[in-house]
Scaffold this active site. Structure first.
Site, short mmCIF file in Angstrom:
data_model
loop_
_atom_site.label_atom_id
_atom_site.label_comp_id
_atom_site.label_asym_id
_atom_site.label_seq_id
_atom_site.Cartn_x
_atom_site.Cartn_y
_atom_site.Cartn_z
N GLU A 263 0.89 -1.17 0.00
CA GLU A 263 0.00 0.00 0.00
C GLU A 263 0.92 1.21 0.00
O GLU A 263 1.56 1.52 1.00
CB GLU A 263 -0.92 -0.02 1.22
N CYS A 297 -1.73 8.76 3.08
CA CYS A 297 -1.47 8.23 1.74
C CYS A 297 -2.64 8.47 0.81
O CYS A 297 -2.47 8.64 -0.40
CB CYS A 297 -1.14 6.74 1.83
#
Length: 506
Positions: A263, A297
């Protein structure tokens, strides 16, 4: 108590259920990003410590032929996960304060994170129990002479490498499903925010988690993370962090064809049409970029706003942004704290400076707040007059910086939204539900928010496309990341197979 008055607990590495000093005896300073003061130390683990942790994890899987953990009923593992969740809630205020000290996260956000940590352990406790019901599930076959069932077995020893923006929560996203599946884990948190992960070790010790099931090795990436990624006795690596580090982890795993879940970064769009309640849309836009001090993120850091409302929208954003309380994270009502480190602070300032030199306009922010002489603080920053070739449009800043571009048509909005190498998330704000559905389908991302930005629930899968990585965490499939499916097929006919002629019939 103000941040400048507090210290963090002194801990060692957590290996095989015990606290151990690092093999080389080195430690790293913990710097409070609010005061720039040293407030403690963490152990600096190295390859020797990783070896010991991996060996402890392997031994935990083999102990009593796996019956103590890997082959124990999921309900047994669920009891430990629920005990951990209960302890997190019991220590919620303490843990939230430690995160505020360690990484600058506003206390209210950190407290919310602790609720999510506990909820995630509870959710995967449910998944561990459900795994018992999924075991030996039958497979329908076209031949009555065979029957088939599936076993779901832990993948083995897993290396978990986690970031500093959600220190304990991101660790939990990996630790909870890995343990629910019956794996044993070695966790390497970011050296910039390891304090609450070491407190998780203390909680695991307190609830009696079997030795070696969870090991925690803190330290620098090259010294501890790299040896963990490349370790021959680690069966899988799961990583959350930067694109560049993700590439290195893939390269380290490749020679052993080791599975990885990545990720990585993002440069996510938020698309605001001209049929919105402007104040509501402004708040979601700012929340989507400035939550967690802009260090997310999935931050929707590229605003695409319809030309018809752009002027009013920008004016209201500036007014709202100037009203955000920027302060010591432990002050009541803080909504934006410092970024995590001096290095990150300088990097963000350079992004802003480069944007100005390329011709962009800083509508608000871009500097240290006047009332804060120390700490790695940057005012909420909004930048306009952006072109798609600018660095600020293309690269992840990981700070409280929102860039703004206008659009005139839905097709133009979609094209601009997808004008990125990343594909983690996207958001659309509009009163037209059909339009929202169209953009949900058109935006190339793993997560789409409609009339909001950044809500995250452990019941729903999380992950991205393109350079944002691959694989999905959380949700019902979250536990499957740490399981290996075994097919068991049995011949059940009393008749011989009959492919070869029997010698007795010659």
């Amino acid at each position: 108590m103000m941040a400048s008055q507090a210290m963090v607990p002194l801990r060692q590495l957590f290996v095989d259920g015990e606290w151990r000093p690092p093999a080389q005896g080195r430690r790293l300073p913990v710097v409070n990003p609010t005061t720039e003061a040293h407030i403690g130390e963490i152990p600096a683990g190295t390859a020797e410590d990783v070896d010991a942790a991996v060996a402890a994890a392997r031994a935990a899987l083999k102990r009593n032929r796996g019956r103590d953990w890997a082959r124990a009923p999921g309900a047994v593992r669920a009891k430990y996960l629920r005990a951990i969740a209960a302890k997190v809630i019991e220590r919620k205020q303490e843990l939230a304060k430690l995160e505020a000290l360690d990484c600058g996260k506003p206390y209210d956000e950190a407290a919310w994170d602790m609720d999510d940590v506990a909820g995630c352990f509870e959710y995967f406790a449910d998944q561990a129990e459900a795994l018992d019901k999924r075991q030996n599930s039958p497979v329908s076959l076209p031949m009555e002479t065979f029957k088939c069932h599936l076993r779901r077995e832990p993948i083995g020893v897993v290396g978990l490498i986690t970031p500093w923006n959600y220190p304990l929560l991101m660790a939990t996203w990996k630790v909870a499903p890995a343990l629910a599946a019956g794996c044993a884990a070695v966790l390497k948190p970011s050296e910039l925010a390891s304090v609450t992960c070491l407190e998780l070790a203390d909680i695991c010790k307190e609830v009696g988690l079997p030795p070696g099931v969870l090991n925690i090795v803190t330290g620098l990436g090259p010294d501890a993370g790299a040896p963990l990624s490349a370790h021959p006795d680690v069966d899988k690596v799961a990583f959350t962090g930067s694109f560049e580090t993700g590439k290195k982890i893939m390269a380290a795993a490749a020679p052993m064809v080791k599975p990885v879940t990545l990720e990585l970064g993002g440069k996510s769009p938020i698309v605001v049409f001209d049929d919105v309640d402007i104040d509501k849309a402004v708040e979601w836009t700012l929340f989507g970029c400035f939550w967690t001090n802009g260090q997310i993120c999935s931050a929707t850091s590229r605003l695409l706003v319809h030309t018809k409302i752009a002027k009013e929208f920008n004016e209201k954003m500036v007014a709202w942004a100037k009203n955000i309380k920027v302060s010591d994270p432990l002050e009541e009502g803080c909504r934006l704290g410092p970024v995590v480190s001096e290095g990150q602070y300088e990097k963000i300032k350079k992004f802003i400076l480069n944007a100005k030199s390329e011709g962009a306009t800083i509508l608000t922010g871009g500097v240290r707040p006047a009332h804060l002489e120390k700490g790695f603080f940057i005012e909420p920053t909004i930048i306009t007059d952006i072109t798609t070739s600018m660095e600020i449009w293309r690269e992840e800043v990981f700070g409280p910086v929102l860039c703004v571009k206008e659009f005139s048509t839905e097709d133009e909005a979609i094209e601009l939204a997808n004008d990125t190498q990343y594909g983690l998330a996207g958001a659309v704000i509009s009163g037209d539900r059909e339009r929202c559905q169209r953009l949900s389908e058109e935006i190339d991302a793993g997560i789409i928010w409609v009339n909001c930005s950044q809500p995250c629930f452990c019941q729903a899968p999380w992950g991205g496309n393109k350079r944002s990585g691959f694989g999905r965490e959380l949700g019902e499939g979250g536990i499957d990341n740490y399981l290996s499916v075994k097919q068991v097929t049995e011949y059940i006919s009393d008749e011989p197979w009959g492919w070869y002629r029997s010698p007795s019939k010659l």
